[in-house]
Scaffold this active site. Sequence first.
Site, PDB file in Angstrom:
ATOM      1  N   LEU A 113     -13.163   0.633 -31.527  1.00 33.13           N
ATOM      2  CA  LEU A 113     -12.492   0.960 -32.604  1.00 33.13           C
ATOM      3  C   LEU A 113     -12.591  -0.126 -33.659  1.00 33.13           C
ATOM      4  O   LEU A 113     -12.297   0.133 -34.790  1.00 33.13           O
ATOM      5  CB  LEU A 113     -10.999   0.766 -32.076  1.00 33.13           C
ATOM      6  CG  LEU A 113     -10.802   1.775 -30.836  1.00 33.13           C
ATOM      7  CD1 LEU A 113      -9.116   1.526 -30.371  1.00 33.13           C
ATOM      8  CD2 LEU A 113     -10.677   3.495 -31.455  1.00 33.13           C
TER       9      LEU A 113
ATOM     10  N   ALA B 259     -10.831  10.857 -22.099  1.00 33.20           N
ATOM     11  CA  ALA B 259     -11.845  11.997 -21.803  1.00 33.20           C
ATOM     12  C   ALA B 259     -13.173  11.806 -22.470  1.00 33.20           C
ATOM     13  O   ALA B 259     -13.246  10.914 -23.520  1.00 33.20           O
ATOM     14  CB  ALA B 259     -11.056  13.199 -22.581  1.00 33.20           C
TER      15      ALA B 259
ATOM     16  N   THR C  74     -15.259  11.521 -28.713  1.00 25.08           N
ATOM     17  CA  THR C  74     -16.492  11.023 -29.029  1.00 25.08           C
ATOM     18  C   THR C  74     -16.588   9.597 -29.112  1.00 25.08           C
ATOM     19  O   THR C  74     -17.412   8.707 -29.277  1.00 25.08           O
ATOM     20  CB  THR C  74     -17.062  11.603 -30.285  1.00 25.08           C
ATOM     21  OG1 THR C  74     -15.879  11.448 -31.455  1.00 25.08           O
ATOM     22  CG2 THR C  74     -17.472  12.993 -30.108  1.00 25.08           C
TER      23      THR C  74
ATOM     24  N   ILE D  25     -15.600   7.023 -26.608  1.00 25.15           N
ATOM     25  CA  ILE D  25     -16.413   6.233 -25.768  1.00 25.15           C
ATOM     26  C   ILE D  25     -17.900   6.447 -25.911  1.00 25.15           C
ATOM     27  O   ILE D  25     -18.669   5.812 -25.565  1.00 25.15           O
ATOM     28  CB  ILE D  25     -15.952   6.704 -24.392  1.00 25.15           C
ATOM     29  CG1 ILE D  25     -14.314   6.191 -24.393  1.00 25.15           C
ATOM     30  CG2 ILE D  25     -16.531   6.039 -23.137  1.00 25.15           C
ATOM     31  CD1 ILE D  25     -13.658   6.563 -23.077  1.00 25.15           C
TER      32      ILE D  25
ATOM     33  N   GLY E 132     -11.538  -7.134 -24.523  1.00 23.38           N
ATOM     34  CA  GLY E 132     -11.894  -6.519 -23.061  1.00 23.38           C
ATOM     35  C   GLY E 132     -11.382  -5.106 -23.024  1.00 23.38           C
ATOM     36  O   GLY E 132     -10.779  -4.848 -21.827  1.00 23.38           O
TER      37      GLY E 132
ATOM     38  N   LYS F  78     -14.798  16.790 -16.385  1.00 26.01           N
ATOM     39  CA  LYS F  78     -14.575  17.481 -17.478  1.00 26.01           C
ATOM     40  C   LYS F  78     -16.018  18.357 -17.995  1.00 26.01           C
ATOM     41  O   LYS F  78     -16.926  17.693 -18.174  1.00 26.01           O
ATOM     42  CB  LYS F  78     -14.448  16.409 -18.854  1.00 26.01           C
ATOM     43  CG  LYS F  78     -14.384  17.270 -19.835  1.00 26.01           C
ATOM     44  CD  LYS F  78     -14.046  16.221 -21.126  1.00 26.01           C
ATOM     45  CE  LYS F  78     -13.782  16.952 -22.328  1.00 26.01           C
ATOM     46  NZ  LYS F  78     -13.897  16.014 -23.495  1.00 26.01           N
TER      47      LYS F  78
ATOM     48  N   SER G  85      -6.874 -10.827 -24.461  1.00 23.39           N
ATOM     49  CA  SER G  85      -5.557 -11.222 -24.296  1.00 23.39           C
ATOM     50  C   SER G  85      -4.757 -10.354 -23.678  1.00 23.39           C
ATOM     51  O   SER G  85      -4.382  -9.249 -24.108  1.00 23.39           O
ATOM     52  CB  SER G  85      -5.020 -11.392 -25.800  1.00 23.39           C
ATOM     53  OG  SER G  85      -3.579 -11.246 -25.830  1.00 23.39           O
TER      54      SER G  85
ATOM     55  N   VAL H  63      -5.406   4.363 -24.398  1.00 25.07           N
ATOM     56  CA  VAL H  63      -5.783   5.772 -24.236  1.00 25.07           C
ATOM     57  C   VAL H  63      -7.283   5.737 -24.189  1.00 25.07           C
ATOM     58  O   VAL H  63      -7.885   4.789 -24.440  1.00 25.07           O
ATOM     59  CB  VAL H  63      -4.958   6.672 -25.571  1.00 25.07           C
ATOM     60  CG1 VAL H  63      -3.577   6.723 -25.074  1.00 25.07           C
ATOM     61  CG2 VAL H  63      -5.210   5.880 -26.879  1.00 25.07           C
TER      62      VAL H  63
HETATM   63  C1  LIG Z   1      -4.657   8.540 -29.934  1.00 28.01           C
HETATM   64  C2  LIG Z   1      -5.960   8.035 -29.365  1.00 28.01           C
HETATM   65  C3  LIG Z   1      -6.600   8.996 -28.442  1.00 28.01           C
HETATM   66  C4  LIG Z   1      -7.902   8.481 -27.823  1.00 28.01           C
HETATM   67  N1  LIG Z   1      -8.589   9.497 -27.116  1.00 28.01           N
HETATM   68  C5  LIG Z   1      -9.755   9.074 -26.582  1.00 28.01           C
HETATM   69  C6  LIG Z   1     -10.382   9.850 -25.888  1.00 28.01           C
HETATM   70  O1  LIG Z   1      -9.806  11.158 -25.215  1.00 28.01           O
HETATM   71  N2  LIG Z   1     -11.832   9.748 -25.450  1.00 28.01           N
HETATM   72  C7  LIG Z   1     -12.502   8.743 -26.231  1.00 28.01           C
HETATM   73  O2  LIG Z   1     -13.758   8.576 -25.845  1.00 28.01           O
HETATM   74  N3  LIG Z   1     -11.719   8.026 -27.048  1.00 28.01           N
HETATM   75  C8  LIG Z   1     -10.610   8.150 -27.268  1.00 28.01           C
HETATM   76  N4  LIG Z   1      -9.839   7.322 -27.827  1.00 28.01           N
HETATM   77  C9  LIG Z   1     -10.663   6.080 -28.492  1.00 28.01           C
HETATM   78  C10 LIG Z   1     -10.516   5.133 -27.318  1.00 28.01           C
HETATM   79  O3  LIG Z   1      -9.321   4.829 -26.945  1.00 28.01           O
HETATM   80  C11 LIG Z   1     -11.142   3.884 -27.643  1.00 28.01           C
HETATM   81  O4  LIG Z   1     -12.599   4.011 -28.117  1.00 28.01           O
HETATM   82  C12 LIG Z   1     -11.299   3.074 -26.495  1.00 28.01           C
HETATM   83  O5  LIG Z   1     -10.024   2.617 -25.678  1.00 28.01           O
HETATM   84  C13 LIG Z   1     -11.976   1.515 -26.869  1.00 28.01           C
HETATM   85  O6  LIG Z   1     -11.170   0.793 -27.455  1.00 28.01           O
HETATM   86  P1  LIG Z   1     -11.605  -0.684 -27.873  1.00 28.01           P
HETATM   87  O7  LIG Z   1     -12.022  -1.225 -26.474  1.00 28.01           O
HETATM   88  O8  LIG Z   1     -12.337  -0.597 -28.852  1.00 28.01           O
HETATM   89  O9  LIG Z   1     -10.370  -1.227 -28.342  1.00 28.01           O
HETATM   90  P2  LIG Z   1      -8.869  -1.786 -27.534  1.00 28.01           P
HETATM   91  O10 LIG Z   1      -8.621  -1.094 -26.208  1.00 28.01           O
HETATM   92  O11 LIG Z   1      -7.881  -1.983 -28.513  1.00 28.01           O
HETATM   93  O12 LIG Z   1      -9.123  -3.434 -27.086  1.00 28.01           O
HETATM   94  C14 LIG Z   1      -9.211  -4.485 -27.876  1.00 28.01           C
HETATM   95  C15 LIG Z   1      -9.234  -5.717 -27.039  1.00 28.01           C
HETATM   96  O13 LIG Z   1      -9.416  -6.533 -27.958  1.00 28.01           O
HETATM   97  C16 LIG Z   1      -8.572  -7.682 -27.409  1.00 28.01           C
HETATM   98  N5  LIG Z   1      -7.816  -8.482 -28.636  1.00 28.01           N
HETATM   99  C17 LIG Z   1      -7.490  -7.940 -29.830  1.00 28.01           C
HETATM  100  N6  LIG Z   1      -7.001  -9.060 -30.604  1.00 28.01           N
HETATM  101  C18 LIG Z   1      -7.297 -10.413 -29.744  1.00 28.01           C
HETATM  102  C19 LIG Z   1      -6.967 -11.480 -29.998  1.00 28.01           C
HETATM  103  N7  LIG Z   1      -6.505 -12.125 -31.244  1.00 28.01           N
HETATM  104  N8  LIG Z   1      -7.557 -12.587 -29.004  1.00 28.01           N
HETATM  105  C20 LIG Z   1      -8.072 -11.901 -27.848  1.00 28.01           C
HETATM  106  N9  LIG Z   1      -8.064 -10.795 -27.648  1.00 28.01           N
HETATM  107  C21 LIG Z   1      -7.964  -9.862 -28.738  1.00 28.01           C
HETATM  108  C22 LIG Z   1      -7.277  -7.117 -26.523  1.00 28.01           C
HETATM  109  O14 LIG Z   1      -6.732  -7.852 -25.548  1.00 28.01           O
HETATM  110  C23 LIG Z   1      -8.355  -5.937 -26.179  1.00 28.01           C
HETATM  111  O15 LIG Z   1      -8.723  -6.355 -24.894  1.00 28.01           O
HETATM  112  C24 LIG Z   1      -8.547   7.553 -28.423  1.00 28.01           C
HETATM  113  C25 LIG Z   1      -7.936   6.742 -29.274  1.00 28.01           C
HETATM  114  C26 LIG Z   1      -6.630   6.910 -29.918  1.00 28.01           C
HETATM  115  C27 LIG Z   1      -6.022   6.050 -30.745  1.00 28.01           C
END
Ligand SMILES: Cc1cc2nc3c(=O)[nH]c(=O)nc-3n(C[C@H](O)[C@H](O)[C@H](O)COP(=O)(O)OP(=O)(O)OC[C@H]3O[C@@H](n4cnc5c(N)ncnc54)[C@H](O)[C@@H]3O)c2cc1C
Length: 495
Positions: A329, A51, A340, A342, A14, A79, A40, A48
């Site tokens: 990710l 942008a 890029t 998002i 989420g 932006k 979770s 993070v």
């Molecule tokens: C240093 C850094 C800077 C960044 N800056 C930018 C930016 O400026 N612009 C941009 O577009 N992107 C940026 N990104 C990328 C951006 O942060 C991600 O693309 C975005 O936050 C999406 O993350 P996500 O939802 O894929 O994963 P996450 O935010 O990691 O979410 C994972 C989810 O899975 C759940 N989960 C994991 N394991 C389990 C489990 N076993 N059981 C239940 N739930 C679980 C967690 O609770 C969470 O809800 C950056 C990334 C990094 C590392």
Amino acid sequence: MEAQKARKIVIAGGGTSGWCAAAALARHLGPLLEITLIESDDIGTVGVGEATFPTIRTFHGILGLDEREFLRATRGSIKLAISFENWARKGDRYIHSFGVNGKSTWLSEFHHFWLAAKAAGFGDELGDYCFELQAAKAHRFVTSENSPISYAYHFDATLYARYLRTRCEAQGVTRIEGKIGRVKQHPETGFIEALVMESGERIEGDFFIDCTGFRGILIEQTLKAGYEDWSRWLRNDSAVALQTDCPLDDIPPYTRAIAHDSGWQWKIPLQHRQGTGHVYSTAYTTDDEARKVLLDNLDGDIRVELRLLKFLTGRRKSAWVKNCVAIGLAGGFIEPLESTSIHLIQSGVTRLLRMFPFDGCCESLVRQYNEQSRLEYERVRDFIILHYKATQRDDTPYWRDCRDMEVPDTLAQRLELFHESGHVFPDADDVFRIDSWLQVMVGQRFEAKSFHPVARILSEDRLRRMLETLKGNIATAVAQMPTHREFLEKYCAVE
Ligand SMILES: Cc1cc2nc3c(=O)[nH]c(=O)nc-3n(C[C@H](O)[C@H](O)[C@H](O)COP(=O)(O)OP(=O)(O)OC[C@H]3O[C@@H](n4cnc5c(N)ncnc54)[C@H](O)[C@@H]3O)c2cc1C
């Protein structure tokens, strides 16, 4: 591949990706699907990613979001660009905006005329002929319905997920809080049948979306999609991030990307605070040194403490395996420069919507999805590598190695083409347009030896007048806009 009708959809995770996927599916396919999202609270999100890229406005259009409401809910700002500091040389600054450079003709783009003027010894900076770039520089902004301005947003990632969650739950998405303990696969086909929670609860589904972040619990830990490692080009593997007070009266409508000795630092201004972080490579510096660099380069008092993140740049070899697609990710990470991630999330979600496997996950559909996803990631990768390759810095081993590295053929060919002829021809799957490639190549002091001969057809006098008129018109239009802060206060400030 087995044809299995997809009706019950389970989204694992989420963060930004999980809630973006849920929001789009609920809005467009909601009546046809039963959507469950698991997240979770203990694990949380990466926290993070604040942008964005202009395509987010199209995605929000697809979701039917109201811009003011969204900016208020996420304490967002505008932006228009990224300001790159110390990239080509220490002390250099250039702006990569989302705007178009000058006016092109059907025969050749504007920059050929600009190159012709430069060769003849006149003309100003390329950015002087770009509206968005000048507005960014002047910290000015305004918008209206169908505004022609190309812009994106900065926002608070946690508030964004919360905002989308509220909408999703109102549209019938079921949220389950808890940890996924195990993934249950069909013993013969390997298709995922259910996610088994640590509590023992079993969440069954026909189709699964892996949004579990770097863990990739479904796509990698279970389905073994494989990972293509790009760290030979994109060396950064760590980041320290924190939040500070809003340091300035004046909010710049751009992200700052400031190069340091073994990486770079982002500064993202929101309405109420700034997000900042140092991205670096542990092959060239240590976590402690990197942390010190960040702490030495803050503008305001710390609000939220340091957080250390580790990553490997690259992409999942297959974003879609059996009855599971990885978004966010879980599907790969190129690195935060040019923001890029998002965009890739929202593009992946849109692609999934267009190819939704109502009649089962057939091979040809999966292949098509994966191929489009590969091309999209590779084009973004090349554009990001450009920033490192086209540096003239030789003051640290990190920058020397970046400058001297071999780059992918696709990028090498583009660089050669521009250097030899002044031409830039992005591919159809390229999210970065000619204007972006140019602003970055020129900003990085990467030069073209030549330009399209059509630019010589204009007399020097006419060319000079054309450039002056363009620059003057842009300056006049920019001066008429309110400042970015005035705009935010009027448009979307939280009372
Ligand atoms: C240093 C850094 C800077 C960044 N800056 C930018 C930016 O400026 N612009 C941009 O577009 N992107 C940026 N990104 C990328 C951006 O942060 C991600 O693309 C975005 O936050 C999406 O993350 P996500 O939802 O894929 O994963 P996450 O935010 O990691 O979410 C994972 C989810 O899975 C759940 N989960 C994991 N394991 C389990 C489990 N076993 N059981 C239940 N739930 C679980 C967690 O609770 C969470 O809800 C950056 C990334 C990094 C590392």
